[in-house]
Design a protein around this motif. Structure first.
Motif, PDB file in Angstrom:
ATOM      1  N   GLY A 390       0.896  -1.230   0.104  1.00  0.00           N
ATOM      2  CA  GLY A 390       0.014   0.025   0.036  1.00  0.00           C
ATOM      3  C   GLY A 390       0.926   1.251   0.125  1.00  0.00           C
ATOM      4  O   GLY A 390       2.148   1.259  -0.038  1.00  0.00           O
ATOM      5  N   PRO A 391       0.264   2.444  -0.142  1.00  0.00           N
ATOM      6  CA  PRO A 391       0.827   3.672  -0.187  1.00  0.00           C
ATOM      7  C   PRO A 391       1.719   4.133   0.904  1.00  0.00           C
ATOM      8  O   PRO A 391       2.370   5.134   0.887  1.00  0.00           O
ATOM      9  N   TRP A 392       1.391   3.522   2.064  1.00  0.00           N
ATOM     10  CA  TRP A 392       2.344   3.853   3.404  1.00  0.00           C
ATOM     11  C   TRP A 392       2.896   2.710   4.209  1.00  0.00           C
ATOM     12  O   TRP A 392       3.200   2.457   5.232  1.00  0.00           O
ATOM     13  N   VAL A 393       3.173   1.709   3.248  1.00  0.00           N
ATOM     14  CA  VAL A 393       3.882   0.448   3.471  1.00  0.00           C
ATOM     15  C   VAL A 393       5.382   0.711   2.958  1.00  0.00           C
ATOM     16  O   VAL A 393       5.384   1.126   1.681  1.00  0.00           O
ATOM     17  N   ALA A 394       6.410   0.501   3.615  1.00  0.00           N
ATOM     18  CA  ALA A 394       7.856   0.636   3.265  1.00  0.00           C
ATOM     19  C   ALA A 394       7.963  -0.249   2.230  1.00  0.00           C
ATOM     20  O   ALA A 394       7.695  -1.343   2.012  1.00  0.00           O
ATOM     21  N   ALA A 395       8.864   0.396   1.352  1.00  0.00           N
ATOM     22  CA  ALA A 395       9.317  -0.503   0.149  1.00  0.00           C
ATOM     23  C   ALA A 395      10.877  -0.994   0.070  1.00  0.00           C
ATOM     24  O   ALA A 395      11.316  -1.641  -0.599  1.00  0.00           O
ATOM     25  N   GLY A 396      11.403  -0.627   1.151  1.00  0.00           N
ATOM     26  CA  GLY A 396      12.822  -1.004   1.916  1.00  0.00           C
ATOM     27  C   GLY A 396      13.220  -0.436   3.143  1.00  0.00           C
ATOM     28  O   GLY A 396      12.402   0.470   3.537  1.00  0.00           O
ATOM     29  N   TYR A 397      14.312  -0.748   3.643  1.00  0.00           N
ATOM     30  CA  TYR A 397      14.774  -0.122   4.606  1.00  0.00           C
ATOM     31  C   TYR A 397      15.929   0.888   4.161  1.00  0.00           C
ATOM     32  O   TYR A 397      16.461   0.805   3.490  1.00  0.00           O
ATOM     33  N   VAL A 401      18.981  -2.253   3.922  1.00  0.00           N
ATOM     34  CA  VAL A 401      19.453  -3.437   4.862  1.00  0.00           C
ATOM     35  C   VAL A 401      18.240  -4.596   4.638  1.00  0.00           C
ATOM     36  O   VAL A 401      17.042  -4.400   4.803  1.00  0.00           O
ATOM     37  N   GLU A 402      18.672  -5.818   4.438  1.00  0.00           N
ATOM     38  CA  GLU A 402      17.896  -7.009   4.380  1.00  0.00           C
ATOM     39  C   GLU A 402      16.674  -7.050   3.437  1.00  0.00           C
ATOM     40  O   GLU A 402      15.542  -7.525   3.832  1.00  0.00           O
ATOM     41  N   ALA A 403      16.805  -6.015   2.383  1.00  0.00           N
ATOM     42  CA  ALA A 403      15.523  -5.922   1.647  1.00  0.00           C
ATOM     43  C   ALA A 403      15.099  -7.428   1.008  1.00  0.00           C
ATOM     44  O   ALA A 403      14.054  -7.525   0.729  1.00  0.00           O
ATOM     45  N   ALA A 404      16.081  -8.086   0.681  1.00  0.00           N
ATOM     46  CA  ALA A 404      15.896  -9.433  -0.037  1.00  0.00           C
ATOM     47  C   ALA A 404      15.086 -10.305   0.778  1.00  0.00           C
ATOM     48  O   ALA A 404      14.151 -11.149   0.246  1.00  0.00           O
ATOM     49  N   ASP A 405      15.164 -10.242   2.268  1.00  0.00           N
ATOM     50  CA  ASP A 405      14.405 -11.084   3.169  1.00  0.00           C
ATOM     51  C   ASP A 405      12.866 -10.517   3.351  1.00  0.00           C
ATOM     52  O   ASP A 405      12.030 -11.683   3.684  1.00  0.00           O
ATOM     53  N   LYS A 406      12.616  -9.463   3.247  1.00  0.00           N
ATOM     54  CA  LYS A 406      11.512  -8.947   3.920  1.00  0.00           C
ATOM     55  C   LYS A 406      10.385  -8.482   2.813  1.00  0.00           C
ATOM     56  O   LYS A 406       9.311  -8.061   2.855  1.00  0.00           O
ATOM     57  N   PHE A 413       5.156  -6.715   1.270  1.00  0.00           N
ATOM     58  CA  PHE A 413       6.006  -6.685   2.567  1.00  0.00           C
ATOM     59  C   PHE A 413       5.550  -7.804   3.198  1.00  0.00           C
ATOM     60  O   PHE A 413       4.592  -8.278   3.479  1.00  0.00           O
ATOM     61  N   ARG A 414       6.703  -8.738   3.590  1.00  0.00           N
ATOM     62  CA  ARG A 414       6.389  -9.951   4.444  1.00  0.00           C
ATOM     63  C   ARG A 414       6.504  -9.535   5.935  1.00  0.00           C
ATOM     64  O   ARG A 414       7.547  -9.281   6.552  1.00  0.00           O
ATOM     65  N   THR A 415       5.360  -9.479   6.491  1.00  0.00           N
ATOM     66  CA  THR A 415       5.281  -8.779   7.958  1.00  0.00           C
ATOM     67  C   THR A 415       5.839 -10.031   9.035  1.00  0.00           C
ATOM     68  O   THR A 415       6.229  -9.360  10.150  1.00  0.00           O
ATOM     69  N   GLY A 416       5.946 -11.382   8.827  1.00  0.00           N
ATOM     70  CA  GLY A 416       6.502 -12.227   9.574  1.00  0.00           C
ATOM     71  C   GLY A 416       5.244 -12.615  10.640  1.00  0.00           C
ATOM     72  O   GLY A 416       5.339 -13.500  11.569  1.00  0.00           O
ATOM     73  N   ASP A 417       4.129 -12.209  10.626  1.00  0.00           N
ATOM     74  CA  ASP A 417       2.928 -12.776  11.184  1.00  0.00           C
ATOM     75  C   ASP A 417       2.369 -13.675  10.585  1.00  0.00           C
ATOM     76  O   ASP A 417       1.675 -13.735   9.271  1.00  0.00           O
ATOM     77  N   VAL A 418       1.880 -14.754  11.560  1.00  0.00           N
ATOM     78  CA  VAL A 418       1.077 -15.833  11.020  1.00  0.00           C
ATOM     79  C   VAL A 418      -0.347 -15.598  11.314  1.00  0.00           C
ATOM     80  O   VAL A 418      -0.700 -15.354  12.353  1.00  0.00           O
TER      81      VAL A 418
END
Length: 542
Positions: A390-397, A401-406, A413-418
């Motif tokens: 979405g328009p207020w979701v980050a596209a990178g750090y 940093v660690e962009a490939a993982d997230k 964006f991969r939140t890590g929440d199940v």
């Protein structure tokens, strides 16, 4: 054919200018360290923010320079929120609860040039070790103590104000305005940089009736710190709509908050569940002591609020509104609000819906992906990792940093929440990917067990962690805190849980503590608990 609409920039400069023009007399109240109340208005905020912007430019601020803050919630912190971007700079809120190592790393990683700090927090500068790495440090004075040699007074930076004919530098809506760092619970904190456009759109969505429903009619007290994801964006949203703002300063104790809410007729607040647990306890003990506003709305985020807490708050005349978000989502990602079609449901069913994390606001999209990378259906049963965009979701750090993982290859964006998402779009977190308990090839939700345990009459807090097991890979162990005057009986806790879960879900043991360790944002430090309990089964039969 071409559209004929104006290309009007979405900037926070507009929010503060509008507030001064239309709501100039509305108050911004700040509680000082001595608990006195300092009163400003939106007209004052605009004038002082302009003066700060002018003062920073005079001091040599260049476009994109970072101005760090070590401050509680109050008017001067708001002036930084608006004044630094007005000058073309980027404010950077430092979390004063982080470790010295993390603070030093964050300041270095961000490249902070200036610092604005409360005088009562000057001892924190020692955390950086040796000479603080800032070119200039500006001190907001709340006490009679003198500003140490080599530092500068904040009021001196503002000076006599900006000249009436002074015009701030032109702002592009995609310019950066602020940055926050993640809490660092899964590694080094990482920087997220917010733009004018993202902040304005986030404010618009946050104010919607089915979101946080803020308006000029409200008196808002953000208990969540301004150094924690911009106090969930609430200072910007409140400024946009002209709501009265009541900032608690360093006084976050339940009795101090209740005193402040009653005095300033607060009808909306926001914070993590631990704050509300303390509020709930005091109000229940003495229901008539504080004359609170009817149906006071309490936005809860940071961690899940148990159904039992939501129900208890209802009985006390306070409405819990469940929300979810992350540093990377500015942070609003979902809000749990009942819809008209839920009105005929039994109270218990309505409570279950309110205990979910809710539906996404406009322009935030969600999907659930299983461990094979396949998107799963919204049926309220199938679990997977929540991914958002979405328009207020980050596209990178900051710094990449660690962009490939997230972030996925297709831009989510991969939140890590199940989570699960039901057919109506209500998302519910079942766990963090790192906190799920994998027992015998099946998954156990630590969050579900925790929320159930906190519904027990004798349990104040509970954290469930996965502990290595020689046969089942992992098994759940519960760390519990008793309510004052109560004794916890393990057999009784197990019997209580057995009424709600399958036998193989039940914890293999309990650890009774006086408190559960928490991180800088109030979340349980499960990583620390896992480390402490890693050898639990070493000397026990399988």
């Amino acid at each position: 054919m071409h559209a004929t609409m104006m290309n009007y920039p979405l900037t926070t400069n507009h929010l503060i200018a509008r507030a001064a023009k239309l709501f100039g007399e509305v108050e911004i109240v700040s509680q000082a360290p001595d608990r006195s109340l300092i009163r400003h208005t939106y007209a004052d905020l605009h004038a002082r923010s302009r003066a700060l912007a002018h003062g920073l430019l005079t001091a040599g601020l260049q476009p994109g320079d970072r101005v760090a803050t070590l401050m509680w919630n109050h008017h001067a912190h708001m002036e930084v929120y608006f004044g630094v971007p007005m000058a073309g700079g980027v404010y950077h809120t430092l979390n004063l609860r982080l470790s010295p190592e993390d603070l030093a790393h964050i300041v270095s990683d961000a490249g902070d040039r200036y610092l604005v700090i409360d005088d009562v927090l000057l001892p924190l500068l020692a955390k950086f070790g040796g000479r603080p790495p800032f070119e200039r440090i500006f001190v907001v004075r709340w006490t009679d103590q003198l500003v140490p040699e080599g530092l500068h007074e904040y009021e001196g930076l503002i000076g006599a104000g900006a000249p009436a004919d002074w015009t701030p530098p032109p702002a592009n809506e995609n310019d950066p305005i602020g940055m926050c760092y993640t809490s660092g619970t899964t590694g080094r904190p990482k920087g997220v940089v917010y733009s004018h456009r993202a902040t304005v759109l986030h404010s618009l969505a946050s104010a919607l009736p089915d979101s946080l429903d803020l308006s000029v009619r409200d008196s808002l007290c953000p208990v969540v710190p301004m150094f924690h994801v911009n106090a969930w964006g609430l200072p910007f949203t409140a400024t946009m709509v002209g709501a009265k703002q009541v900032h608690p300063g360093p006084h976050l104790q339940p009795d101090a908050l209740l005193d402040l809410w009653a005095k300033e007729r607060v009808n909306v607040s926001a914070g993590v569940p631990t704050i509300w647990m303390g509020i709930m306890k005091l109000v229940a003990q003495d229901p008539g002591k504080w004359q609170l506003q009817p149906n006071l709305r309490m936005v809860v985020g940071g961690s899940a609020a148990p159904e039992s807490m939501i129900a208890a708050m209802d009985e006390l005349g306070m409405q819990v509104i469940h929300a979810w978000g992350m540093t990377e989502t500015t942070p609003l990602g979902s809000v749990a609000r009942l819809q008209p079609k839920h009105a005929q449901l039994p109270a218990a069913e309505q409570l279950k819906i309110r205990a979910k994390q809710g539906i996404a606001p406009p322009f935030v999209e969600m999907r659930v992906v299983d461990d094979q990378g396949r998107e799963v259906a919204w049926d309220g049963e199938k679990i997977g990792e929540l991914q958002v965009r979405g328009p207020w979701v980050a596209a990178g750090y900051h710094g990449g940093v660690e962009a490939a993982d997230k972030w996925t290859e297709d831009g989510w964006f991969r939140t890590g929440d199940v989570v699960t998402i039901d057919a109506d779009g209500y998302m519910q977190i079942t766990d963090r990917t790192k906190d799920l308990v994998k027992s015998g090839g099946e998954w156990i939700s630590s969050v579900a067990l925790e929320n159930a345990l906190m519904g027990h009459a004798d349990v104040a807090e509970a954290a469930v962690v996965a502990v290595p097991h020689p046969k089942w890979t992992e098994r759940p162990i519960a760390v519990v805190v008793a309510k004052p005057g109560k004794q916890l009986d393990e057999a009784a806790l197990t019997a209580y849980l057995a009424e709600r879960f399958e036998k193989w879900w039940l914890p293999d043991g309990y650890v009774v503590r006086e408190e559960i360790p928490r991180g800088a944002t109030g979340k349980f430090l499960k990583r620390q608990l896992r480390d402490e309990l890693v050898s639990w089964f070493d000397d026990k039969p399988g």
